[in-house]
Design a protein around this motif. Structure first.
Motif, PDB file in Angstrom:
ATOM      1  N   VAL A   1      35.589  50.992  42.910  1.00 32.19           N
ATOM      2  CA  VAL A   1      34.650  50.267  42.484  1.00 32.19           C
ATOM      3  C   VAL A   1      34.367  50.277  41.032  1.00 32.19           C
ATOM      4  CG1 VAL A   1      32.227  49.783  42.757  1.00 32.19           C
ATOM      5  CG2 VAL A   1      33.288  49.998  44.750  1.00 32.19           C
ATOM      6  N   GLY A   2      34.478  51.792  40.556  1.00 30.24           N
ATOM      7  CA  GLY A   2      34.153  52.005  39.029  1.00 30.24           C
ATOM      8  C   GLY A   2      35.208  51.181  38.212  1.00 30.24           C
ATOM      9  N   CYS A   3      36.530  51.092  38.815  1.00 30.67           N
ATOM     10  CA  CYS A   3      37.342  50.763  38.344  1.00 30.67           C
ATOM     11  C   CYS A   3      37.418  49.004  38.117  1.00 30.67           C
ATOM     12  CB  CYS A   3      38.843  51.114  38.686  1.00 30.67           C
ATOM     13  SG  CYS A   3      39.372  52.681  38.318  1.00 30.67           S
ATOM     14  N   TRP A   4      36.850  48.613  39.104  1.00 34.63           N
ATOM     15  CA  TRP A   4      36.640  47.227  39.319  1.00 34.63           C
ATOM     16  C   TRP A   4      35.503  46.813  38.473  1.00 34.63           C
ATOM     17  CZ3 TRP A   4      37.705  42.300  40.444  1.00 34.63           C
ATOM     18  CH2 TRP A   4      36.797  41.354  40.495  1.00 34.63           C
ATOM     19  N   LEU A   5      34.478  47.508  38.127  1.00 35.70           N
ATOM     20  CA  LEU A   5      33.337  47.308  37.193  1.00 35.70           C
ATOM     21  C   LEU A   5      34.025  47.232  35.727  1.00 35.70           C
ATOM     22  CD1 LEU A   5      30.698  49.436  38.861  1.00 35.70           C
ATOM     23  CD2 LEU A   5      30.432  46.953  38.274  1.00 35.70           C
ATOM     24  N   ILE A   6      35.127  48.136  35.453  1.00 37.88           N
ATOM     25  CA  ILE A   6      35.474  48.138  34.120  1.00 37.88           C
ATOM     26  C   ILE A   6      36.310  46.769  33.808  1.00 37.88           C
ATOM     27  CG2 ILE A   6      37.216  49.058  32.651  1.00 37.88           C
ATOM     28  CD1 ILE A   6      36.488  51.865  34.038  1.00 37.88           C
TER      29      ILE A   6
END
Length: 142
Positions: free
Chosen positions: A85-90
């Motif tokens: 999810v963190g990588c998706w937000l980036i």
């Protein structure tokens, strides 16, 4: 008369598991705070792109659910989901078309924080399980 309780041993084991606090749970609390900011982000940006608002809300809800689940009963897959999810937000501002907005900067910053916390917790769990208690004790002595 009180009814006999079944599975008393199982219930007490579950209660002990739920009340056992891990040092790494502080990272899950930080992720929970980041999730609250993600959920509030659409209201912070007055002219937020509707796509950005939906992305930030869904991502915030996912991080909040995974962080709460990790606090209650830790499992390594919860941190992997937070990392994704963190990588998706980036990358989501470019994939969803809200690049060059304030929401983009917020999504990148929040994604970096969530991904960093997840990576840190994954690394701490790896160190604890693969390097063993002897390595942890040697590191504490130095």
């Amino acid at each position: 008369m009180r009814p006999a309780r079944m599975n008393v041993g199982l219930e007490s084991a579950m209660e002990r598991q739920m009340t056992k606090w891990r040092k790494e749970s502080a990272l899950d609390l930080y992720n929970l705070v980041a999730a609250i900011f993600l959920l509030a982000a659409p209201w912070l940006f007055v002219q937020a792109n509707p796509t950005a608002a939906i992305d930030l809300r869904i991502s915030g809800a996912a991080v909040a659910i995974m962080s709460l689940a990790a606090i209650v009963a830790f499992s390594i897959w919860e941190e992997w989901i937070n990392l994704v999810v963190g990588c998706w937000l980036i990358v989501s501002p470019w994939l969803l078309g809200f690049a060059h907005t304030r929401a983009m900067h917020f999504a990148i910053a929040a994604g970096a924080v969530v991904a960093f916390m997840a990576l840190l917790e994954l690394w701490l769990e790896y160190e604890k399980t693969h390097l063993g208690p002897a390595a942890s004790q040697a590191a504490e002595r130095q």
